[in-house]
Design an enzyme around this catalytic site. Structure first.
Site, short mmCIF file in Angstrom:
data_model
loop_
_atom_site.label_atom_id
_atom_site.label_comp_id
_atom_site.label_asym_id
_atom_site.label_seq_id
_atom_site.Cartn_x
_atom_site.Cartn_y
_atom_site.Cartn_z
N GLY A 294 0.80 -1.22 0.00
CA GLY A 294 0.00 0.00 0.00
C GLY A 294 0.83 1.26 0.00
O GLY A 294 0.35 2.35 -0.30
N ASP B 203 -2.17 7.01 2.70
CA ASP B 203 -1.63 8.00 1.76
C ASP B 203 -0.43 7.47 0.98
O ASP B 203 0.10 8.17 0.11
CB ASP B 203 -1.25 9.28 2.50
N GLY B 204 0.01 6.24 1.31
CA GLY B 204 1.13 5.68 0.57
C GLY B 204 2.48 6.27 0.94
O GLY B 204 3.49 5.96 0.30
N ARG C 45 6.23 -13.22 1.60
CA ARG C 45 5.84 -13.35 3.00
C ARG C 45 4.87 -14.51 3.15
O ARG C 45 4.30 -14.98 2.15
CB ARG C 45 5.08 -12.08 3.43
N ASP D 204 1.93 -11.11 7.50
CA ASP D 204 2.45 -10.36 6.35
C ASP D 204 3.81 -9.76 6.67
O ASP D 204 4.47 -9.22 5.77
CB ASP D 204 1.47 -9.24 5.96
N ASP E 142 10.26 -5.36 8.15
CA ASP E 142 9.28 -4.39 8.65
C ASP E 142 9.55 -3.98 10.10
O ASP E 142 8.88 -4.42 11.04
CB ASP E 142 7.85 -4.90 8.47
P1 AMP Z 1 2.63 -2.62 8.05
O1 AMP Z 1 1.96 -2.17 9.30
O2 AMP Z 1 3.70 -1.67 7.60
O3 AMP Z 1 3.11 -4.02 8.09
O4 AMP Z 1 1.51 -2.51 6.92
C1 AMP Z 1 0.31 -3.21 6.93
C2 AMP Z 1 -0.48 -2.88 5.69
O5 AMP Z 1 -0.91 -1.50 5.70
C3 AMP Z 1 0.26 -3.05 4.37
O6 AMP Z 1 -0.66 -3.48 3.41
C4 AMP Z 1 0.74 -1.66 4.09
O7 AMP Z 1 1.00 -1.48 2.72
C5 AMP Z 1 -0.45 -0.83 4.54
N1 AMP Z 1 -0.05 0.54 4.90
C6 AMP Z 1 0.64 0.93 5.98
N2 AMP Z 1 0.84 2.26 5.98
C7 AMP Z 1 0.26 2.75 4.85
C8 AMP Z 1 0.12 4.05 4.27
N3 AMP Z 1 0.61 5.14 4.86
N4 AMP Z 1 -0.54 4.14 3.11
C9 AMP Z 1 -1.05 3.06 2.50
N5 AMP Z 1 -0.95 1.81 3.00
C10 AMP Z 1 -0.31 1.64 4.16
MG MG Z 2 4.34 -5.00 6.83
#
Ligand code: AMP
Ligand code: MG
Length: 526
Positions: free
Chosen positions: A118, A151-152, A209, A278, A288
């Site tokens: 994301g 917001d990516g 993953r 994940d 991560d």
């Molecule tokens: P994480 O907590 O980094 O392991 O992310 C869990 C999920 O949330 C994944 O699918 C990420 O791509 C998504 N994600 C985390 N932060 C963002 C963000 N700021 N914008 C879009 N997707 C996000």
């Molecule tokens: Mg992650």
């Protein structure tokens, strides 16, 4: 448009943005970054081709020259304008076809059928001079079809945190994804308050993953699941390819790698903090670094993450969670393991049931080394010796890192007690500690090594420097609030040689004050 893409569109909570505009190209050969795109090419339908969103005003926060060289990249060219353009999403190297990868995952025990990249993108793969293939990926490079409401983007603090943690783990000898670069984007990202934005350029043996397999298993897409598993085997366990039980073999290998990894985490007191499926790799690398932190005072129930309210991912739970996650991988692979589901379940259950013993053996190896118990000893006796030491650390609230480090001082001291070690324990605990040290030194006699030899081995097994939470926070805060990278760079230098005494860096070895440690919390950093 691929079938996957359509399916995603149908299940997404927000409609997909248009794919960011095509980008200018820079010469990949000149950067030494000739990309191979095996994931993009061989796994069509398992990802969404996508482009990064260009950073408006990029500047370097950090460039990992040593890693660039190890990958066979042209580090000088990377450090120039073209390198910055590529890492900030303003240009693509010729030959690159970036993709956002699909994955699902169990988050805190609850299944999310669609997570995916994301805020990340796989730029492509490089094959290093030793022939090892590695992903180069971005984190914080803008929205993708998997972004849902996000917001990516990423902020400077979490990006630098991941950089520091990955380099610290690498220097500690623990398998990890690593940062190749961190770039400030020049824009603010909206969090609880506006924060400076950044992109992390991440290198990994792969980004496969447990959740990648879950994505296709949950959709009962046998064809894609098989292609994914075959790809994983070719990439990580090529010797299994074509064997009749290759998918069961893959599960077994992942179990072995995770047992090794988690035992090493436990050795250094590392708490990942968000061991969702994940965030667990097939390669066995740590991935991560969100709310992770190193434990200071040894306590099995230590949790730092603000969102881990029930302590699911506490220090002592990590091996149990690894097994739970492996069971989720086993479920995802069932249909490939055997066409008869009862037989498949029996086969994978054997692997999952074997995990505790596998882990225990790795744990024993890690802690034997930390105690200098190199000569083969009785497993039960050595296990008791280790467990009794850990129990002492816990009851005495001793600093995990320093307690192990001072074992070297204890073997060197003529009376066997090293004041540095004693000082870590409260007075009533000193007697049990002394008794334990005597028992340990009796065990060491059988090693046939002299005290100086033992001290060298102990110092090579027990780091002096770890990323202390208050130091990490201090570095991230200076970078975020003042754009001051000096504390980050200073800390990074210390962490790159964690086993060496570094004159002038004594303060970096010290635990936080009681006030600093109390209530220390980490945040997911999204
Ligand atoms: P994480 O907590 O980094 O392991 O992310 C869990 C999920 O949330 C994944 O699918 C990420 O791509 C998504 N994600 C985390 N932060 C963002 C963000 N700021 N914008 C879009 N997707 C996000
Ligand atoms: Mg992650």
């Amino acid at each position: 448009m691929s079938a996957l893409f359509l399916r995603l569109k149908a299940t997404m909570s927000v409609s997909a943005d248009p794919r960011p505009a095509s980008l200018p190209r820079v010469d990949a050969a000149q950067l030494g970054m000739v990309l191979d795109n095996s994931y993009a090419n061989e796994l069509t339908g398992l990802h969404a081709p996508w482009n990064p969103s260009p950073a408006p005003q990029p500047s370097w926060l950090a460039l990992n020259t040593e890693l660039a060289q190890a990958l066979g990249l042209n580090a000088d060219a990377i450090a120039g304008a073209d390198g910055l353009a590529v890492f900030s999403g303003q240009a693509l190297p010729t030959g690159a076809s970036p993709v956002a990868q699909a994955y699902a995952g169990h988050q805190f025990g609850h299944f999310s059928p669609q997570l995916g990249d994301g805020r990340a993108l796989l730029l492509g793969e490089v094959v290093d001079p030793q022939g090892q293939r590695r992903d180069i990926a971005f984190k914080g490079s803008g929205r993708t079809p998997f972004s849902r409401g996000g917001d990516g983007k990423a902020a400077v603090g979490p990006v630098l945190r991941e950089y520091l943690m990955g380099e610290a783990m690498q220097a500690l000898g623990i398998p990890t994804t690593r940062a190749l670069a961190a770039i400030a984007t020049g824009e603010q990202v909206a969090r609880e308050r506006p924060l400076p934005g950044a992109v992390l350029v991440r290198v990994a043996a792969s980004h496969l993953r447990v959740g990648t397999f879950q994505f296709f298993a949950a959709r009962e897409d046998q064809e894609k699941l098989k292609r994914l598993a075959d790809y994983a085997i070719n990439r990580h366990d090529p010797d299994l390819a074509g064997q009749p039980d290759q998918y069961l073999g893959l599960l077994r290998r992942v179990a072995e790698r995770q047992a090794t990894l988690i035992a090493q985490w436990m050795g250094v007191g590392f708490i990942h903090g968000v061991m969702n499926t994940d965030n667990m790799t097939i390669s066995g690398e740590t991935i991560d670094y969100g709310p992770c932190a190193f434990m200071e005072a040894h306590a099995p129930d230590t949790v730092f993450s603000s969102i881990d309210r029930d302590g699911r991912y506490a220090y002592a739970n990590q091996p149990l969670i690894a097994r739970w996650n492996l069971a989720r991988l086993a479920e995802a692979l069932l249909s490939l393991v055997h066409e008869d589901s009862d037989q498949a379940i029996a086969l994978v259950s054997d692997v999952i049931d074997a995990f505790p013993a596998l882990y225990q053996a790795q744990w024993l190896a890690v802690f034997r080394r930390k105690l200098g118990l190199v000569s083969s000893g009785n497993d039960a006796e050595d296990t008791a010796l280790i467990e009794d030491f850990l129990a002492l650390l816990h009851t005495q609230g001793m600093d995990h890192t320093l307690a192990f480090r001072h074992l070297a001082d204890a073997v060197e001291a003529t009376d066997g007690q090293a004041p540095e070690m004693m000082a870590l324990a409260a007075p009533p605990g000193r007697e049990p500690l002394l008794a334990w040290l005597q028992r340990w030194q009796q065990r060491l006699v059988s090693s046939g090594k002299s005290p100086p030899q033992l001290a060298v081995a102990l110092r090579a097994a027990n780091p002096l420097y770890i990323p202390r939470n208050h130091r990490v926070e201090e570095a991230l805060q200076a970078a975020t609030e003042r754009g001051d990278l000096v504390p980050f760079e200073r800390l990074l230098t210390v962490l790159k040689a964690p086993f060496d005494v570094q004159p002038g860096s004594e303060a970096y070895a010290l635990p936080a004050s009681v006030e600093q440690q109390a209530g220390y919390q980490t945040f997911c950093g999204t």
